[in-house]
Design a protein around this motif. Structure first.
Motif, PDB file in Angstrom:
ATOM      1  N   LEU A 119       0.839  -1.197   0.000  1.00 33.98           N
ATOM      2  CA  LEU A 119       0.000   0.000   0.000  1.00 33.98           C
ATOM      3  C   LEU A 119       0.875   1.249   0.000  1.00 33.98           C
ATOM      4  N   ALA A 120       1.949   1.214   0.784  1.00 36.36           N
ATOM      5  CA  ALA A 120       2.877   2.345   0.820  1.00 36.36           C
ATOM      6  C   ALA A 120       3.564   2.543  -0.530  1.00 36.36           C
ATOM      7  N   LEU A 122       0.337   3.864  -3.083  1.00 38.08           N
ATOM      8  CA  LEU A 122      -0.375   5.116  -2.815  1.00 38.08           C
ATOM      9  C   LEU A 122       0.192   6.345  -3.526  1.00 38.08           C
ATOM     10  N   LEU A 175      -1.529   7.563  -6.643  1.00 44.77           N
ATOM     11  CA  LEU A 175      -2.800   8.280  -6.546  1.00 44.77           C
ATOM     12  C   LEU A 175      -2.602   9.779  -6.386  1.00 44.77           C
ATOM     13  N   TYR A 176      -1.405  10.190  -6.023  1.00 44.16           N
ATOM     14  CA  TYR A 176      -1.114  11.619  -5.898  1.00 44.16           C
ATOM     15  C   TYR A 176      -1.074  12.292  -7.265  1.00 44.16           C
ATOM     16  N   SER A 222      -5.338  13.269   3.460  1.00 43.47           N
ATOM     17  CA  SER A 222      -5.690  11.926   3.936  1.00 43.47           C
ATOM     18  C   SER A 222      -4.808  10.871   3.286  1.00 43.47           C
ATOM     19  N   LEU A 223      -4.552  11.029   1.999  1.00 46.28           N
ATOM     20  CA  LEU A 223      -3.659  10.089   1.308  1.00 46.28           C
ATOM     21  C   LEU A 223      -2.247  10.138   1.888  1.00 46.28           C
ATOM     22  N   LEU A 255      -2.365   8.347   5.277  1.00 46.80           N
ATOM     23  CA  LEU A 255      -2.480   6.908   5.069  1.00 46.80           C
ATOM     24  C   LEU A 255      -1.155   6.325   4.583  1.00 46.80           C
ATOM     25  N   ASN A 256      -0.480   7.048   3.703  1.00 47.49           N
ATOM     26  CA  ASN A 256       0.814   6.593   3.207  1.00 47.49           C
ATOM     27  C   ASN A 256       1.839   6.546   4.328  1.00 47.49           C
ATOM     28  N   ALA A 268       1.068   3.527   6.454  1.00 45.88           N
ATOM     29  CA  ALA A 268       1.458   2.301   5.750  1.00 45.88           C
ATOM     30  C   ALA A 268       2.972   2.119   5.749  1.00 45.88           C
TER      31      ALA A 268
END
Length: 93
Positions: free
Chosen positions: A45-46, A49, A52-53, A71-72, A75-76, A79
């Motif tokens: 996930l790390a 992600l 998605l930026y 939030s991303l 979350l990163n 992760a």
């Protein structure tokens, strides 16, 4: 006062180490079995992600998108912390 707050985490770490050292092997194995998939998922996930930026940064971060971007990032970061030791556990690296 600052000394008391800095010694509290150390006490917790020492206590956790004591508990883990006295934990039976079967329980330790069970913890590893549960922790491995969580670390695996967090690691990848790390890695994924940041892709998605790209669309957010390309179009510019405005209004509600700033919340999504923040939030991303959070979350990163989470992760990265959880998945940090993923490849170290197996010993084949």
């Amino acid at each position: 006062m600052s000394n008391s707050s800095s010694t509290v985490p150390r006490k917790h770490v020492v206590r956790l180490r004591e508990v883990l050292e006295t934990t039976p092997n079967a329980l330790r194995f069970g913890l590893r079995v549960v922790a491995y998939p969580v670390q695996f998922a967090a690691f990848w996930l790390a890695v994924a992600l940041p892709f998605l930026y790209m669309p957010l940064l390309y179009g510019g971060v405005h209004g509600e998108q700033a919340t999504v971007f923040g939030s991303l990032l959070a979350l990163n970061a989470a992760a990265l912390v959880v998945g940090h030791g993923h490849s170290r556990d197996r010993g084949d690296g």
